[in-house]
Design a protein around this motif. Structure first.
Motif, PDB file in Angstrom:
ATOM      1  N   VAL A 419      35.680  36.725  32.948  1.00  0.00           N
ATOM      2  CA  VAL A 419      34.515  37.424  33.286  1.00  0.00           C
ATOM      3  C   VAL A 419      33.268  36.818  32.381  1.00  0.00           C
ATOM      4  N   THR A 420      32.506  36.398  32.706  1.00  0.00           N
ATOM      5  CA  THR A 420      31.496  35.593  31.940  1.00  0.00           C
ATOM      6  C   THR A 420      30.095  36.136  32.512  1.00  0.00           C
ATOM      7  N   THR A 421      29.205  35.993  31.534  1.00  0.00           N
ATOM      8  CA  THR A 421      27.991  36.256  31.739  1.00  0.00           C
ATOM      9  C   THR A 421      27.531  35.690  33.135  1.00  0.00           C
ATOM     10  N   GLU A 422      27.903  34.362  33.364  1.00  0.00           N
ATOM     11  CA  GLU A 422      27.586  33.627  34.565  1.00  0.00           C
ATOM     12  C   GLU A 422      28.238  34.426  36.069  1.00  0.00           C
ATOM     13  N   SER A 423      29.379  34.698  35.654  1.00  0.00           N
ATOM     14  CA  SER A 423      30.211  35.259  36.832  1.00  0.00           C
ATOM     15  C   SER A 423      29.579  36.711  37.099  1.00  0.00           C
ATOM     16  N   VAL A 424      29.179  37.576  36.175  1.00  0.00           N
ATOM     17  CA  VAL A 424      28.595  38.726  36.280  1.00  0.00           C
ATOM     18  C   VAL A 424      27.244  38.616  37.076  1.00  0.00           C
ATOM     19  N   LYS A 425      26.427  37.510  36.462  1.00  0.00           N
ATOM     20  CA  LYS A 425      25.001  37.528  37.123  1.00  0.00           C
ATOM     21  C   LYS A 425      25.303  37.008  38.632  1.00  0.00           C
ATOM     22  N   ALA A 426      26.350  36.108  38.943  1.00  0.00           N
ATOM     23  CA  ALA A 426      26.478  35.850  40.342  1.00  0.00           C
ATOM     24  C   ALA A 426      26.858  36.810  41.160  1.00  0.00           C
ATOM     25  N   ARG A 427      27.877  37.751  40.635  1.00  0.00           N
ATOM     26  CA  ARG A 427      27.941  39.009  41.356  1.00  0.00           C
ATOM     27  C   ARG A 427      26.855  39.709  41.812  1.00  0.00           C
ATOM     28  N   LEU A 428      26.138  39.970  40.837  1.00  0.00           N
ATOM     29  CA  LEU A 428      25.011  40.778  40.961  1.00  0.00           C
ATOM     30  C   LEU A 428      24.007  40.122  41.593  1.00  0.00           C
ATOM     31  N   GLU A 429      23.904  38.931  41.817  1.00  0.00           N
ATOM     32  CA  GLU A 429      22.823  38.248  42.533  1.00  0.00           C
ATOM     33  C   GLU A 429      23.275  38.613  44.231  1.00  0.00           C
TER      34      GLU A 429
END
Length: 437
Positions: A419-429
């Motif tokens: 769970v990375t900043t990038e994966s979190v951002k992708a889910r929220l996007e």
């Protein structure tokens, strides 16, 4: 709200898009009118342990109202799972109640349909004035800058509940005040098959409640001033990652909690499997599961530093139930009299005491019953450090879209996926794109 519910987002979106203008509600021809009020129909939300329990609690109070006014109230207690869809159907069919309870997070969404009576100064004055109510509770009753669509009835907030025996055994002297302290304590408590903190990873509304608060602490919101979603802002992404990291990185939440959606975290707490849980007014649930009051404590939800307050030290969303009136009821005067009765000091004290909630009426809060240690935490939180969820027409869509994104991230953490900043951002996007379709 007392029972965390799944919002019927798709139905709500369709209703708003269709431009529903409040053609529902009102008594039948036998119900009365302003000239000859006889009967009101009231849809109450299920606040107690069962529908029958609510009927038993409310029926004597409705009888008091009838004795005082001559107006009979026909009561129906509606389960949370059905309530929003029932309300939306009523706005289009014309077959609805005069007065009804709504979850306060629905206020702006239902306000946008035009079906509910606006509570302007004159209407508030008819029930004793707007200033009788706690400001944060009124703020959860509709969009900013518009007359509220409902009146606060029962108020709730989040607290951190902790198991005193578990804390003592781990050598922890008291509850954590900051998130760093919570993580530190949680690691000491997470051993021998027990865990530091419980969560409800598959409950979309609970996911929203927790990440909304953390976003506030990061100085972020999920919408801009124009009501457009900003799910991928740095603060929102950091908030969601911080929440998921409690399992993924800090490992103080059991992986199985990713599947919880039916208050299992409260059961785990009551059985001593977890030492802390973030919840609204949990005392009655603990008692029903065999816990004694002296076995647990309640403290404010942690903040990044310092103590809870306004600004970045918000530590709860404003939870609770509002009372609304369909604006085309044939008995508008009787409906307002009923709202005045239900928000009177006497009824506020009795009903909130019974349900374990906090009166949104300031003078009723002064009753000694709401000074018990756990209720005092909830009361002070509402007064000093709670904020309403975004009061936007598509709030229920927001709960579904972002709540689902957080649920998916819990599943990643439980499965050991990064769970990375990038994966979190992708889910929220992805959630944001869903909202904008």
């Amino acid at each position: 709200m007392r029972t965390i519910r799944a919002a019927a987002a798709a139905t709500l979106a369709i209703s708003i898009a269709a431009g529903v203008t409040g053609c529902g509600g009102g008594t039948s021809s036998s119900g009365g009118s302003n000239d000859a009020p006889k009967t009101l129909t009231y849809w109450a939300s299920n606040q107690g342990p069962s529908i029958e329990a609510d009927k038993k609690i409310l029926t004597p109070e409705l009888k008091k109202f009838e004795e005082q006014t001559g107006i009979k109230v026909k009561l129906e207690v509606v389960p949370w799972a059905d309530l929003l869809n029932r309300i939306l159907a009523a706005t289009t069919s014309g077959q609805g109640p005069d007065v009804l309870n709504i979850g306060n997070t629905w206020s702006a969404s239902l306000q946008a349909t035009g079906a509910l009576l606006p509570w302007d100064k004159a209407n508030f004055d008819a029930i004793g004035g707007r200033d009788r109510f706690v400001d944060s509770a009124v703020a959860s009753a509709g969009a900013e800058g518009k007359d509220p669509s409902a009146v606060p009835l029962y108020s709730l907030a989040y607290a951190l509940y902790y198991n005193k025996k578990s804390f003592a055994e781990a050598g922890i002297s008291g509850p954590p005040a900051t998130w760093d302290e919570l993580v530190e304590d949680g690691k000491k408590l997470s051993k021998n098959g027990k865990w530091g903190l419980g969560a409800e990873g598959s409950n979309l509304s609970n996911n929203i409640h927790q990440t909304f608060v953390l976003a506030q602490q990061h100085g972020a919101d999920f919408f801009d001033a124009a009501g457009k979603p900003t799910f991928t802002s740095d603060g929102a992404v950091a908030a969601v990652k911080q929440y998921i990291d409690l399992m993924a990185k800090d490992k103080i939440i059991a992986p199985g909690n990713a599947e919880y959606a039916q208050n299992q975290s409260l059961t785990d707490f009551a059985k001593g499997k977890t030492a802390m849980v973030l919840w609204q007014a949990a005392a009655s649930t603990f008692a029903s599961q065999g816990m004694k009051p002296e076995e647990w404590g309640a403290a404010p939800v942690p903040v990044a530093s310092g103590t809870p307050g306004q600004g970045k030290n918000i530590n709860s969303m404003v939870a609770g139930i509002n009372m609304a009136v369909f604006k085309n009821t044939k008995n508008i005067d009787g409906a307002k009299k009923f709202v005045k009765f239900m928000t009177s000091d006497a009824e506020q004290k009795l009903l909130n005491k019974t349900y374990g909630s906090i009166p949104p009426v300031k003078t009723a809060q002064a009753d000694a019953a709401f000074s018990a240690p756990d209720l005092a935490v909830l009361r002070d939180t509402l007064a000093k450090s709670a904020a309403p969820l975004p009061q936007v027409p598509n709030e229920s869509q927001f709960e579904t879209a972002v709540g689902t994104a957080v649920k998916e991230l819990w599943a990643d953490a439980a499965a050991g996926r990064p769970v990375t900043t990038e994966s979190v951002k992708a889910r929220l996007e992805k959630a944001q794109q869903t909202m904008q379709q």
